[in-house]
Design a protein around this motif. Structure first.
Motif, PDB file in Angstrom:
ATOM      1  N   PHE A 212      88.795   1.845 -18.788  1.00 11.20           N
ATOM      2  CA  PHE A 212      88.377   0.836 -19.775  1.00 11.20           C
ATOM      3  C   PHE A 212      88.580   1.388 -21.189  1.00 11.20           C
ATOM      4  CE2 PHE A 212      84.689  -1.451 -21.933  1.00 11.20           C
ATOM      5  CZ  PHE A 212      85.426  -2.607 -22.165  1.00 11.20           C
ATOM      6  N   ALA A 213      88.228   2.663 -21.387  1.00 10.28           N
ATOM      7  CA  ALA A 213      88.457   3.280 -22.699  1.00 10.28           C
ATOM      8  C   ALA A 213      89.954   3.271 -23.015  1.00 10.28           C
ATOM      9  CB  ALA A 213      87.917   4.714 -22.716  1.00 10.28           C
ATOM     10  N   ASN A 214      90.776   3.562 -22.012  1.00 13.67           N
ATOM     11  CA  ASN A 214      92.224   3.526 -22.228  1.00 13.67           C
ATOM     12  C   ASN A 214      92.697   2.107 -22.535  1.00 13.67           C
ATOM     13  OD1 ASN A 214      92.369   6.245 -21.814  1.00 13.67           O
ATOM     14  ND2 ASN A 214      92.970   6.086 -19.657  1.00 13.67           N
ATOM     15  N   LYS A 215      92.072   1.142 -21.862  1.00 13.20           N
ATOM     16  CA  LYS A 215      92.427  -0.253 -22.099  1.00 13.20           C
ATOM     17  C   LYS A 215      92.163  -0.614 -23.557  1.00 13.20           C
ATOM     18  CE  LYS A 215      93.327  -4.569 -20.704  1.00 13.20           C
ATOM     19  NZ  LYS A 215      94.540  -4.971 -19.982  1.00 13.20           N
ATOM     20  N   LEU A 216      90.990  -0.205 -24.049  1.00 13.06           N
ATOM     21  CA  LEU A 216      90.644  -0.469 -25.446  1.00 13.06           C
ATOM     22  C   LEU A 216      91.699   0.147 -26.365  1.00 13.06           C
ATOM     23  CD1 LEU A 216      86.828   0.323 -25.341  1.00 13.06           C
ATOM     24  CD2 LEU A 216      87.815  -1.904 -25.878  1.00 13.06           C
ATOM     25  N   TRP A 217      92.083   1.349 -26.023  1.00 14.02           N
ATOM     26  CA  TRP A 217      93.081   2.049 -26.829  1.00 14.02           C
ATOM     27  C   TRP A 217      94.388   1.255 -26.869  1.00 14.02           C
ATOM     28  CZ3 TRP A 217      92.246   5.816 -30.112  1.00 14.02           C
ATOM     29  CH2 TRP A 217      93.329   6.537 -30.622  1.00 14.02           C
ATOM     30  N   ASN A 218      94.789   0.754 -25.702  1.00 12.34           N
ATOM     31  CA  ASN A 218      96.039  -0.007 -25.638  1.00 12.34           C
ATOM     32  C   ASN A 218      95.933  -1.317 -26.405  1.00 12.34           C
ATOM     33  OD1 ASN A 218      97.298   1.962 -24.180  1.00 12.34           O
ATOM     34  ND2 ASN A 218      96.700   1.088 -22.189  1.00 12.34           N
ATOM     35  N   ILE A 219      94.759  -1.947 -26.341  1.00 10.04           N
ATOM     36  CA  ILE A 219      94.570  -3.166 -27.132  1.00 10.04           C
ATOM     37  C   ILE A 219      94.727  -2.817 -28.617  1.00 10.04           C
ATOM     38  CG2 ILE A 219      92.918  -4.946 -27.821  1.00 10.04           C
ATOM     39  CD1 ILE A 219      91.614  -4.635 -25.031  1.00 10.04           C
ATOM     40  N   GLY A 220      94.098  -1.717 -29.015  1.00 10.68           N
ATOM     41  CA  GLY A 220      94.184  -1.273 -30.403  1.00 10.68           C
ATOM     42  C   GLY A 220      95.621  -1.007 -30.809  1.00 10.68           C
ATOM     43  N   ARG A 221      96.373  -0.362 -29.949  1.00 17.69           N
ATOM     44  CA  ARG A 221      97.775  -0.058 -30.256  1.00 17.69           C
ATOM     45  C   ARG A 221      98.572  -1.334 -30.436  1.00 17.69           C
ATOM     46  NH1 ARG A 221     101.339   2.818 -26.629  1.00 17.69           N
ATOM     47  NH2 ARG A 221     102.519   3.383 -28.468  1.00 17.69           N
ATOM     48  N   MET A 222      98.305  -2.281 -29.547  1.00 13.54           N
ATOM     49  CA  MET A 222      99.051  -3.529 -29.611  1.00 13.54           C
ATOM     50  C   MET A 222      98.752  -4.253 -30.935  1.00 13.54           C
ATOM     51  SD  MET A 222      98.424  -7.037 -28.888  1.00 13.54           S
ATOM     52  CE  MET A 222      99.645  -8.178 -29.473  1.00 13.54           C
ATOM     53  N   ILE A 223      97.473  -4.318 -31.304  1.00 13.28           N
ATOM     54  CA  ILE A 223      97.107  -5.044 -32.526  1.00 13.28           C
ATOM     55  C   ILE A 223      97.679  -4.335 -33.765  1.00 13.28           C
ATOM     56  CG2 ILE A 223      95.167  -5.763 -33.979  1.00 13.28           C
ATOM     57  CD1 ILE A 223      93.592  -6.266 -31.383  1.00 13.28           C
ATOM     58  N   LEU A 224      97.498  -3.030 -33.815  1.00 12.24           N
ATOM     59  CA  LEU A 224      98.011  -2.289 -34.959  1.00 12.24           C
ATOM     60  C   LEU A 224      99.532  -2.399 -35.049  1.00 12.24           C
ATOM     61  CD1 LEU A 224      95.165  -1.252 -35.281  1.00 12.24           C
ATOM     62  CD2 LEU A 224      96.064   1.050 -35.549  1.00 12.24           C
ATOM     63  N   GLY A 225     100.146  -2.429 -33.868  1.00 11.10           N
ATOM     64  CA  GLY A 225     101.608  -2.493 -33.824  1.00 11.10           C
ATOM     65  C   GLY A 225     102.159  -3.797 -34.364  1.00 11.10           C
ATOM     66  N   THR A 226     101.347  -4.848 -34.368  1.00 10.53           N
ATOM     67  CA  THR A 226     101.864  -6.138 -34.816  1.00 10.53           C
ATOM     68  C   THR A 226     101.757  -6.296 -36.338  1.00 10.53           C
ATOM     69  OG1 THR A 226      99.717  -7.194 -34.642  1.00 10.53           O
ATOM     70  CG2 THR A 226     101.121  -7.271 -32.694  1.00 10.53           C
ATOM     71  N   LEU A 227     100.893  -5.509 -36.958  1.00 10.71           N
ATOM     72  CA  LEU A 227     100.582  -5.772 -38.371  1.00 10.71           C
ATOM     73  C   LEU A 227     101.810  -5.702 -39.265  1.00 10.71           C
ATOM     74  CD1 LEU A 227      97.101  -4.085 -38.921  1.00 10.71           C
ATOM     75  CD2 LEU A 227      97.654  -6.499 -38.664  1.00 10.71           C
ATOM     76  N   ASP A 228     102.757  -4.805 -38.943  1.00  7.44           N
ATOM     77  CA  ASP A 228     103.919  -4.633 -39.813  1.00  7.44           C
ATOM     78  C   ASP A 228     104.714  -5.916 -40.022  1.00  7.44           C
ATOM     79  OD1 ASP A 228     103.521  -2.165 -40.593  1.00  7.44           O
ATOM     80  OD2 ASP A 228     105.296  -1.261 -39.629  1.00  7.44           O
ATOM     81  N   ALA A 229     104.727  -6.734 -38.968  1.00  7.39           N
ATOM     82  CA  ALA A 229     105.531  -7.950 -39.043  1.00  7.39           C
ATOM     83  C   ALA A 229     104.791  -9.095 -39.740  1.00  7.39           C
ATOM     84  CB  ALA A 229     105.942  -8.369 -37.631  1.00  7.39           C
ATOM     85  N   ILE A 230     103.572  -8.835 -40.142  1.00  7.00           N
ATOM     86  CA  ILE A 230     102.765  -9.917 -40.738  1.00  7.00           C
ATOM     87  C   ILE A 230     103.045  -9.989 -42.239  1.00  7.00           C
ATOM     88  CG2 ILE A 230     100.397 -10.759 -41.098  1.00  7.00           C
ATOM     89  CD1 ILE A 230     101.315 -10.609 -38.145  1.00  7.00           C
ATOM     90  N   PRO A 231     103.299 -11.190 -42.746  1.00  5.67           N
ATOM     91  CA  PRO A 231     103.547 -11.287 -44.194  1.00  5.67           C
ATOM     92  C   PRO A 231     102.317 -10.904 -45.009  1.00  5.67           C
ATOM     93  CG  PRO A 231     103.394 -13.470 -43.196  1.00  5.67           C
ATOM     94  CD  PRO A 231     103.407 -12.485 -42.070  1.00  5.67           C
ATOM     95  N   ALA A 232     102.530 -10.438 -46.235  1.00  4.58           N
ATOM     96  CA  ALA A 232     101.439 -10.009 -47.097  1.00  4.58           C
ATOM     97  C   ALA A 232     100.483 -11.152 -47.393  1.00  4.58           C
ATOM     98  CB  ALA A 232     101.992  -9.441 -48.387  1.00  4.58           C
TER      99      ALA A 232
END
Ligand SMILES: [Zn+2]
Length: 897
Positions: A577-597
């Motif tokens: 579950f802790a790893n799952k949280l980590w993966n969710i975090g990675r996924m969310i952080l990974g998307t931010l770059d493509a988000i317009p300012a």
């Protein structure tokens, strides 16, 4: 590549110690006193200073740290006051073993003063271990206020309490029947004696009656106590023995004359109906002896050998004497018979040896006057006990309370502040060490050698640790405390005594709520203990799976007052579950770059956006309600379900599609992802403090780094998650049954289609057609088409959504889900050849197993092997036979549909 990346895997080995040190050095564990706000306070049950962390510690640390972190996040000044207990017997025994091993000296050889010095040195060296281990579990207690039951302040408190009780006449010294531990050579309290049913022998023998040929038959399980008998008692109405009442009989071998008395206490049905009375070695006989003013004879030495009162048996061990005396009585023709007898044997809770009731001069606390206010405080609801059923247990004990023997014949502990005068024999009890007897002025005084029961000092714990008897600002502000969280097994040892002592000395209740957790057990529900050798080292679990995983397992696997079994598989699942949280975090952080300012106009949230916000809001409300009701385990389980299933499995998958749309839709989706995930981290923090703090730090960093500057709901980013605000339900988010209804239906449709696909072995990459008749809200369902197609593997060009389906497809599998009609045209979709091949292979394997098992069961094996083993093989055979039948049916349906 995200510009704010997380490592690929979560490394709790690196994160946990680093974060703990950062929290501690940042001062987050020390509350700020705010006179306008009532603080939340827990006094930590002090672990033994000699202790090594066991799962019981891990349990209370997890629970209390969760309560403390939750309270701290609500903004209340929150104090968790830690400390250790000097643990008289436990520590003394450990140091005795230690000096014997290292220096080959015994405690007696070393002498009292030198031994105590060695014990302090030992404590300085090893006593810190347990507190380091508590840190490893994440205990966010205020170490700047750490106490020790033998430290200067607490020693003063103990002295003040003892002298006050003595002056009030509530402490007295006297000769009474107490529980004597021959192994430890000290008195122990009733609570330290455990009764076990064991098989013994009931010995029948004769008491010769003086001046007559007649005898009176008596039975006993402890023949050696015959030597201390001072009467034989019979029931006054017992026709068999009536004529003997008032006459004299003689103690076998010793030939000592004793009276035959009448007492209604005697049970005519038990044994022979005549009772030997040994007031010096039996609690019931002691009472009868007092009533009839019988002499009391002690036949035992402190080490349970026979003393001079035992005549020819003096010096013998108690059990050796039992054998020898019986043999001698047999030879003298004084025995009748022996029979096996199941009885309750009193054993020392610590040493395990058989406890002897013995007459001894000890110090006692008069409990009745102390018990009354303690009863009242729970009866009138000033103190609440959870679970409630323990209230009855508490009442029952206090209503039948006996005086508390507080003196121990040990060296390590609070020495009793009483001085005996060798000139006049009187006792001087004083707050400061006296130089002379207060009665006669003689200088010839000696301090009582005994020390106090460890529980005497821990009984003062909630207020002594805050400075009592001084009126300190801490005592003023933090007392009474809020929560007493501990195991139900020490409700009498500790909880009840704290309540009595607090009411007596401070006039206040010590805490408002008593929360009793269950014991952590292993295997078949046996209590863990060192002597049973079944202690599981929680640090091994921490090493293997992380502190978060162990904590979450203990917290979600327990209900108040119920025993819990530890299952390493659960800990592993929670590590995942802790790893799952980590993966969710990675996924969310990974998307931010493509988000317009920034975006010019924000589109309306989609139905899944609205659904996840509603659900998050509900979960926050539910968790708060469960915390208020002390249902912490259930709160943890609900958060787990929400994060894993609703947020990760459903919303996150849909969010990926929305993010792929780019532009304003992606911006809004990213904002919802950040806010929802941030709220999840906050409500999870008290359960899994490390992984949540680490992820939160990364999330904050990434959001601050990004020009869109996403913020948590309802607040700004703070310095640390540990001091972030506990989330509150957003009052502007109103429940919307239509959103729930449609989203839930979509989930069910997807699940049903996935099941059919799996059942029919449709290649996961293969898109299928679907015709869905939804009834109402066609527009809303159509808006969900991309999600439906992506989640259920539907070809968007062959998806039909209508209110009522007009043309039903041919060769279609029909499904009905919550009033929604679904048709899946499967003709040509199944890879028949592959399906046939798979089924044939499975059939071959199953038939092979059947042949093998048939052969085995017909072989000599079925006669030789134990019945249970054979039965298991038979069951396996039946299960393979059932499988073959199902496979044959499926094959038939494919071959001629
Ligand atoms: Zn004197």
């Amino acid at each position: 590549m995200a510009s704010y990346p997380l490592s690929k895997t979560y490394d709790f080995h690196e994160v946990e110690p680093r974060l703990y040190e950062w929290w501690e050095t940042s001062g987050y564990f020390t509350p700020k006193i705010d006179q306008d706000t009532r603080p939340y306070v827990i006094s930590m049950p002090p672990p033994n200073v000699t202790g090594e962390l066991h799962l019981g510690h891990a349990m209370f640390i997890s629970l209390e740290d969760m309560m403390i972190r939750h309270s701290r996040m609500t903004g209340r000044p929150t104090l968790w006051l830690p400390g250790t207990d000097h643990a008289g017997i436990a520590t003394q025994l450990q140091v005795e073993k230690y000096i014997l091993r290292t220096d080959e000296v015994t405690r007696e050889e070393l002498g009292r003063e030198a031994f105590i010095e060695r014990t302090w040195a030992w404590k300085e060296k090893y006593g810190g271990e347990i507190t380091q281990q508590l840190r490893r579990l994440g205990a966010s207690c205020d170490w700047s206020r750490e106490r020790f039951t033998l430290d200067e302040g607490l020693s003063r408190a103990v002295r003040e309490a003892f002298v006050t009780l003595y002056e009030k006449g509530l402490i007295y010294r006297g000769s009474y029947l107490i529980n004597w531990s021959p192994g430890l050579k000290t008195a122990v309290s009733d609570l330290e004696v455990e009764y076990q049913e064991e098989l013994g022998t009931l010995y029948y023998f004769k008491y010769p009656i003086e001046g007559s040929e007649e005898i009176i038959p008596v039975a006993t399980t402890r023949p050696e106590t015959i030597l201390g008998d001072t009467a034989v008692a019979v029931h006054p109405e017992d026709e068999r023995y009536k004529p003997f009442i008032g006459s004299t009989c003689r103690v076998p071998i010793l030939d000592r004359p004793i009276p035959i008395i009448a007492d209604e206490y005697v049970d005519r049905e038990f044994g022979t109906g005549a009772l030997k009375i040994t007031p010096g070695h039996d609690p019931a006989d002691y009472v009868i002896g007092k009533k009839h003013q019988l002499p009391i004879i002690n036949v035992l030495n402190p080490d349970a050998t026979m003393n001079e009162a035992a005549g020819p048996y003096a010096g013998m061990d108690r059990f050796e004497c039992r054998k020898q005396l019986w043999a001698d009585m047999k030879a003298a023709g004084l025995t009748l018979r022996e029979e096996p007898y199941a009885m309750q044997i009193p054993r020392s809770q610590r040493g395990g040896e058989i406890i002897e009731p013995m007459i001894s001069t000890q110090w006692f606390v008069r409990m009745e006057t102390l018990a009354e206010p303690a009863l009242q405080a729970v009866k009138d609801g000033r103190i609440q006990i959870i679970p409630e059923r323990f209230t009855k247990v508490y009442f029952n004990w206090l209503e039948n309370i006996r005086d508390w023997c507080i003196s121990r014949q040990l060296w390590w502990g609070h020495r009793i502040p009483a001085w005996h005068c060798t000139a006049c024999g009187e006792i001087t009890v004083a707050r400061e060490d006296p130089v002379q007897c207060v009665h006669c002025g003689s200088n010839s005084i000696e301090q009582d050698p005994d020390v106090l029961d460890t529980w005497f000092s821990s009984g003062l714990w909630p207020f002594s640790t805050l400075g009592w008897p001084e009126e300190t600002p801490d005592l003023e502000y933090f007392y009474p405390t809020t929560m007493m969280e501990t195991g139900y097994d020490i409700i009498f040892f500790w909880v009840a005594r704290m309540i009595m002592m607090s009411l007596e000395f401070t006039g206040m209740i010590p805490f408002e709520v008593v929360y009793l957790h269950g014991l952590v057990r292993v295997d078949k529900g046996t209590k863990m203990s060192k002597s049973l050798g079944n202690v599981v080292d929680p640090l091994q679990f921490v090493e293997e799976y992380g502190a978060d995983a162990l904590r979450f397992t203990l917290l979600t696997g327990s209900t108040p007052g119920q025993d819990t079994r530890i299952d390493p598989e659960r800990i592993e699942a929670n590590r995942n579950f802790a790893n799952k949280l980590w993966n969710i975090g990675r996924m969310i952080l990974g998307t931010l770059d493509a988000i317009p300012a920034e975006v010019n106009s924000k589109p309306e949230p989609t139905l899944p956006d609205r659904w996840i916000r509603l659900r998050m809001n509900e979960v926050i409300g539910d968790v708060e309600r469960l915390f208020t009701g002390h249902q912490y385990g259930e709160a943890g389980r609900q958060i787990y379900e929400f994060v894993w299933t609703e947020f990760a499995d459903w919303y996150l998958e849909i969010a990926k599609l929305q993010l792929a749309e780019g532009g304003a839709r992606a911006w809004v989706t990213a904002e919802i992802l950040v806010k929802t995930f941030e709220a999840c981290l906050r409500i999870l923090h008290p359960f899994m403090p490390f992984v949540t703090e680490e992820l939160w730090g990364h999330l904050r960093g990434a959001c601050n780094h990004h020009p869109a500057r996403f913020k948590p709901s309802e607040s700004e980013w703070g310095d640390a998650l540990i001091i972030a605000h506990w989330p509150q339900p957003d009052p502007y988010v109103k429940p919307d049954t239509q959103v729930f209804e449609i989203f839930t239906n979509m989930q069910q449709i997807v699940t049903a289609i996935r099941n059919i696909r799996a059942e029919k072995s449709v290649d996961p990459r293969r898109m299928i057609a679907a015709h869905i008749g939804v009834g109402e809200h066609v527009m809303e369902y159509k808006a969900l088409s991309p999600s439906l197609c992506s989640l259920a593997g539907i070809d968007p060009t062959r998806l039909v959504i209508e209110s009522v389906l007009e043309d039903l497809p041919v060769d279609a599998i029909p499904l009905v889900v919550r009033g929604v009609v679904i048709y899946l045209p499967m003709a040509g979709m199944l890879d028949l050849e592959a399906e046939l091949k798979r089924l044939m292979a499975e059939l071959g394997e199953a038939r092979g197993q059947i042949d093998r098992l048939n052969a085995l069961l017909e072989s000599p094996f079925s006669q030789r092997a134990p019945e249970s083993v054979v039965e298991k093989e038979r069951e396996r055979l039946q299960s393979f036979q059932a499988t073959v039948a199902k496979l044959e049916a499926q094959l038939k349906s494919i071959q001629d549909p």
